[in-house]
Motif scaffolding. Structure first.
Motif, PDB file in Angstrom:
ATOM      1  N   GLY A   1       0.816  -1.211   0.000  1.00  0.00           N
ATOM      2  CA  GLY A   1       0.000   0.000   0.000  1.00  0.00           C
ATOM      3  C   GLY A   1       0.849   1.260   0.000  1.00  0.00           C
ATOM      4  O   GLY A   1       0.395   2.323  -0.438  1.00  0.00           O
ATOM      5  N   LYS A   2       2.083   1.167   0.497  1.00  0.00           N
ATOM      6  CA  LYS A   2       2.968   2.331   0.553  1.00  0.00           C
ATOM      7  C   LYS A   2       3.683   2.584  -0.769  1.00  0.00           C
ATOM      8  O   LYS A   2       3.952   3.721  -1.128  1.00  0.00           O
ATOM      9  N   LEU A   3       4.021   1.521  -1.485  1.00  0.00           N
ATOM     10  CA  LEU A   3       4.786   1.660  -2.725  1.00  0.00           C
ATOM     11  C   LEU A   3       3.848   1.877  -3.904  1.00  0.00           C
ATOM     12  O   LEU A   3       2.849   1.178  -4.053  1.00  0.00           O
ATOM     13  N   SER A   4       4.184   2.826  -4.729  1.00  0.00           N
ATOM     14  CA  SER A   4       3.351   3.108  -5.904  1.00  0.00           C
ATOM     15  C   SER A   4       3.924   2.424  -7.139  1.00  0.00           C
ATOM     16  O   SER A   4       5.114   2.076  -7.189  1.00  0.00           O
ATOM     17  N   VAL A   5       3.073   2.252  -8.117  1.00  0.00           N
ATOM     18  CA  VAL A   5       3.503   1.672  -9.389  1.00  0.00           C
ATOM     19  C   VAL A   5       4.598   2.534 -10.013  1.00  0.00           C
ATOM     20  O   VAL A   5       5.556   2.030 -10.598  1.00  0.00           O
ATOM     21  N   ARG A   6       4.485   3.837  -9.844  1.00  0.00           N
ATOM     22  CA  ARG A   6       5.455   4.772 -10.427  1.00  0.00           C
ATOM     23  C   ARG A   6       6.886   4.469  -9.982  1.00  0.00           C
ATOM     24  O   ARG A   6       7.843   4.675 -10.732  1.00  0.00           O
ATOM     25  N   GLU A   7       7.034   3.960  -8.755  1.00  0.00           N
ATOM     26  CA  GLU A   7       8.361   3.766  -8.188  1.00  0.00           C
ATOM     27  C   GLU A   7       9.111   2.585  -8.784  1.00  0.00           C
ATOM     28  O   GLU A   7      10.325   2.488  -8.604  1.00  0.00           O
ATOM     29  N   ILE A   8       8.442   1.669  -9.438  1.00  0.00           N
ATOM     30  CA  ILE A   8       9.160   0.503  -9.970  1.00  0.00           C
ATOM     31  C   ILE A   8       8.954   0.311 -11.465  1.00  0.00           C
ATOM     32  O   ILE A   8       9.474  -0.643 -12.032  1.00  0.00           O
ATOM     33  N   VAL A   9       8.221   1.186 -12.105  1.00  0.00           N
ATOM     34  CA  VAL A   9       7.995   1.059 -13.547  1.00  0.00           C
ATOM     35  C   VAL A   9       8.900   2.029 -14.291  1.00  0.00           C
ATOM     36  O   VAL A   9       8.971   3.209 -13.961  1.00  0.00           O
ATOM     37  N   ASN A  10       9.591   1.504 -15.282  1.00  0.00           N
ATOM     38  CA  ASN A  10      10.402   2.334 -16.162  1.00  0.00           C
ATOM     39  C   ASN A  10       9.583   2.631 -17.415  1.00  0.00           C
ATOM     40  O   ASN A  10       9.211   1.722 -18.149  1.00  0.00           O
ATOM     41  N   THR A  11       9.295   3.893 -17.654  1.00  0.00           N
ATOM     42  CA  THR A  11       8.446   4.241 -18.813  1.00  0.00           C
ATOM     43  C   THR A  11       9.180   4.091 -20.133  1.00  0.00           C
ATOM     44  O   THR A  11       8.576   4.218 -21.186  1.00  0.00           O
ATOM     45  N   ASN A  12      10.487   3.811 -20.077  1.00  0.00           N
ATOM     46  CA  ASN A  12      11.226   3.536 -21.317  1.00  0.00           C
ATOM     47  C   ASN A  12      11.207   2.048 -21.623  1.00  0.00           C
ATOM     48  O   ASN A  12      12.225   1.425 -21.863  1.00  0.00           O
ATOM     49  N   GLY A  13      10.031   1.458 -21.561  1.00  0.00           N
ATOM     50  CA  GLY A  13       9.894   0.042 -21.859  1.00  0.00           C
ATOM     51  C   GLY A  13       9.767  -0.207 -23.350  1.00  0.00           C
ATOM     52  O   GLY A  13      10.064   0.649 -24.169  1.00  0.00           O
ATOM     53  N   ILE A  14       9.353  -1.413 -23.724  1.00  0.00           N
ATOM     54  CA  ILE A  14       9.233  -1.774 -25.136  1.00  0.00           C
ATOM     55  C   ILE A  14       7.848  -2.318 -25.409  1.00  0.00           C
ATOM     56  O   ILE A  14       7.145  -2.748 -24.488  1.00  0.00           O
TER      57      ILE A  14
END
Length: 624
Positions: A466-479
């Motif tokens: 609940g504390k960690l957001s998706v933003r913190e572990i997703v790299n938007t430079n994906g494929i």
């Protein structure tokens, strides 16, 4: 070759219809709030009912007491200590034990014990489901046990009854097990609040012993139930403190240190109390007779002790008031301390129906009173007094035996109205809690269920997901992959790029999300190399927003039965999140949390670096 990869970086594309949007999230939030209101309303209903049951229980205890010890049919309170039965008093608790044993044998074995461990067990192992029959059998069996001289308080049975009533109501409606847990806790703590008029302590009791969480969805219903229970106490019982005592003054620093030392000693006493109670229970387990007769044997011991020390019989709330007054002779306090403990330990170990809070308060208060008197005798200028010593003794005993730390402090304050005692209570309960935490594996509340293999939470921690957001572990430079390419082309491309990603977003030529591709499926040689990619896609129409937390992502994965989700921002797909990413993030958070000297911002920055370095996402150039 067709474009196997789309533009380096996930294509910015509109979401498919059926993807979550702002209005969908708003509807979801509204639904969640409506459910919270529903659970709160049910909790208040349970609290009203349990307040009436609490009054019924106290009245029934008085009636049974008057019949058993005075031969009169009356609902007025009379202490069994004033009986004139002589040696016949030994038989009365034994008769009560026989009746309780029969009710347990032919009714429900769950009525045995003091209530809170049984409620904890149902929460942890049975989706908070308690047999509805307990709602009727527990108060009646407890009234018989206490009314015939059992050295228990009424709070344990009413807590068990409230929990059973809340669980029963929760089973009648279509709600989740977690919501049923909340109503169970609301009913249990509303019962405590109705008996003692201590709503804040009741809320803390729910957090520390029943809910094992702190969130608006759990605290609000419980708090409303406890407020309702407190209102019921004022209406049905009395408005003042349940344990009135002389006004206390704020102690000096030296006195505060002495009171903390008393709490430390009481902490060691709480260890002995807990171990002896379960030692006696083990002795009963080895008896070569049916368990139905154990309460009768315990009753004989209670009656025998009651013959020599009549004040050990019954609820004994008047004993607590007398000890807190500081005016009782030391010899009487010593007899109460020893014989009340012995009577209660044997009765509880025999498996009869009754509570632990009032006996612990009596024993702890007497112990604190004795220690205070000894210190005052040895050091007349110590700056302490017996009433304060008794108050911190009873609170520290409960803190050490149950490890309900905040409950112990707030209960002492609310039940006496002595708010100048806050600092001594804080010091004494902290000392007692430390002793219990370091020297005792289980508490008087958890030892029984721990022996059955039930593990109880030993700490209150935030929900990491609940504390960690998706933003913190997703790299938007994906494929992203083209759905029209063949499996052969994809395999050759991934091999040449040495790509280690496990999941890929698949989007069409316009950038629209089509599905997610699993690396294991791509490399499955049983699949025809000429098969196009879109034939093996996972196409669940679920996505997670970049600002959502990981708990929301896990819930969506479970709902859709998928191993990865597309990540969206401003209604556009920007990445992919897999269950492996979440597991790595969870593990990394806990590993880093053990390193106490690291700043939280550093933790999160390293988390991002770690996730990216493990190849969870890999940016590539556009290939023709």
């Amino acid at each position: 070759m067709k474009n196997s990869y789309q533009q380096g970086g996930i294509p910015i594309s509109p979401l498919l219809s059926g993807m979550p949007n702002k209005s969908a999230n708003s509807s979801e939030n509204n639904l969640s709030k409506k459910r919270l209101l529903r659970i709160s309303a049910l909790s208040i209903i349970v609290a009203v009912a349990i307040s009436l049951i609490a009054k019924f229980l106290i009245t029934l205890i008085n009636i049974v007491t008057n019949i058993s010890f005075f031969g009169s049919l009356s609902a007025a309170y009379h202490s069994p200590a004033g009986n004139h039965l002589g040696l016949w008093v030994i038989i009365v608790p034994a008769i009560g034990g026989v009746l309780v044993g029969l009710m347990a044998l032919y009714g429900s074995k769950a009525i045995r014990g003091h209530g809170i461990p049984e409620a904890m067990e149902q929460i942890l192992t049975n989706q908070s489901k308690i047999k509805p029959s307990i709602t009727l059998l527990k108060p009646i069996s407890s009234a018989i046990a206490i009314g015939t001289g059992g050295p228990f308080g009424a709070e344990g049975p009413i807590i068990a009854t409230g929990g059973a009533l809340g669980s029963t109501l929760g089973q009648l409606f279509k709600i989740t097990s977690n919501e049923r847990k909340i109503i169970l806790a609301a009913g249990a703590t509303a019962g405590m609040s109705a008996i003692f008029g201590t709503p804040i302590a009741a809320v803390f009791l729910a957090i520390e012993l029943l809910l094992f969480e702190f969130s608006p969805r759990s605290i609000l219903p419980v708090a409303l139930a406890c407020i309702t229970g407190a209102a019921g106490h004022r209406l049905l019982f009395e408005a003042g403190p349940v344990f009135p005592m002389p006004n206390l003054e704020t102690p000096s620093n030296a006195a505060l240190a002495i009171y903390s030392g008393i709490g430390l000693i009481i902490g060691f006493l709480s260890l002995g109390v807990t171990k002896i109670v379960y030692f006696i229970e083990d002795v009963f387990e080895k008896l070569p007779i049916h368990w139905m007769w154990w309460p009768a044997i315990g009753g004989l011991a209670v009656g025998t002790i009651g013959y020599f020390a009549p004040h050990t019989l019954g609820v004994g709330y008047d004993n607590i008031i007398n000890v807190l007054s500081g005016s009782v002779a030391i010899l009487i306090v010593l007899r109460l301390f020893f014989f009340k403990f012995l009577s209660w330990a044997i009765a509880l170990g025999s498996g009869t129906s009754g509570g632990t809070l009032a006996p612990l308060l009596t024993i702890g208060g007497a112990g604190g009173s004795l220690l205070g008197a000894i210190i005052i005798y040895a050091f007349p200028n110590a700056g302490i007094n017996v009433p304060m010593s008794a108050l911190i003794g009873m609170s520290a005993m409960f803190a050490g035996a149950s490890r309900a730390y905040l409950t112990s402090i707030t209960f002492a304050l609310e039940s006496t109205g002595q708010f100048h005692a806050l600092l001594p209570l804080l010091g004494a309960c902290t000392a007692s809690y430390l002793v219990s935490f370091f020297l005792m594996e289980n508490t008087i509340m958890t030892e029984k269920i721990a022996r059955r293999g039930v593990s109880t939470p030993d700490s209150f921690e935030p929900d990491v997901l609940g504390k960690l957001s998706v933003r913190e572990i997703v790299n938007t430079n994906g494929i992203s992959l083209n759905p029209e390419v063949t499996m052969r082309e994809i395999r050759e491309l991934l091999k040449s790029e040495n790509n280690k990603a496990c999941y890929f977003i698949v989007a069409d030529q316009h950038g629209n999300y089509v599905g997610t591709a699993n690396l294991a499926d791509i490399n499955n040689h049983d699949i025809d190399p000429g098969l196009i990619l879109k034939e093996i896609l996972q196409t669940a129409k679920l996505s997670v927003k970049i600002e959502d937390n990981l708990r929301k992502a896990v819930e969506l994965m479970a709902e859709g039965g998928v191993e990865a989700l597309p990540v969206t921002a401003e209604n556009k797909v920007i990445g992919v999140l897999s269950y492996k990413d979440i597991i790595n993030a969870y593990k990394f958070y806990h590993d880093e949390n053990d390193r106490v000297n690291r700043h939280i911002s550093l933790k999160r920055e390293r988390l991002k670096v770690l996730v990216r370095s493990r190849g969870l996402f890999k940016s590539v150039q556009k290939l023709k």
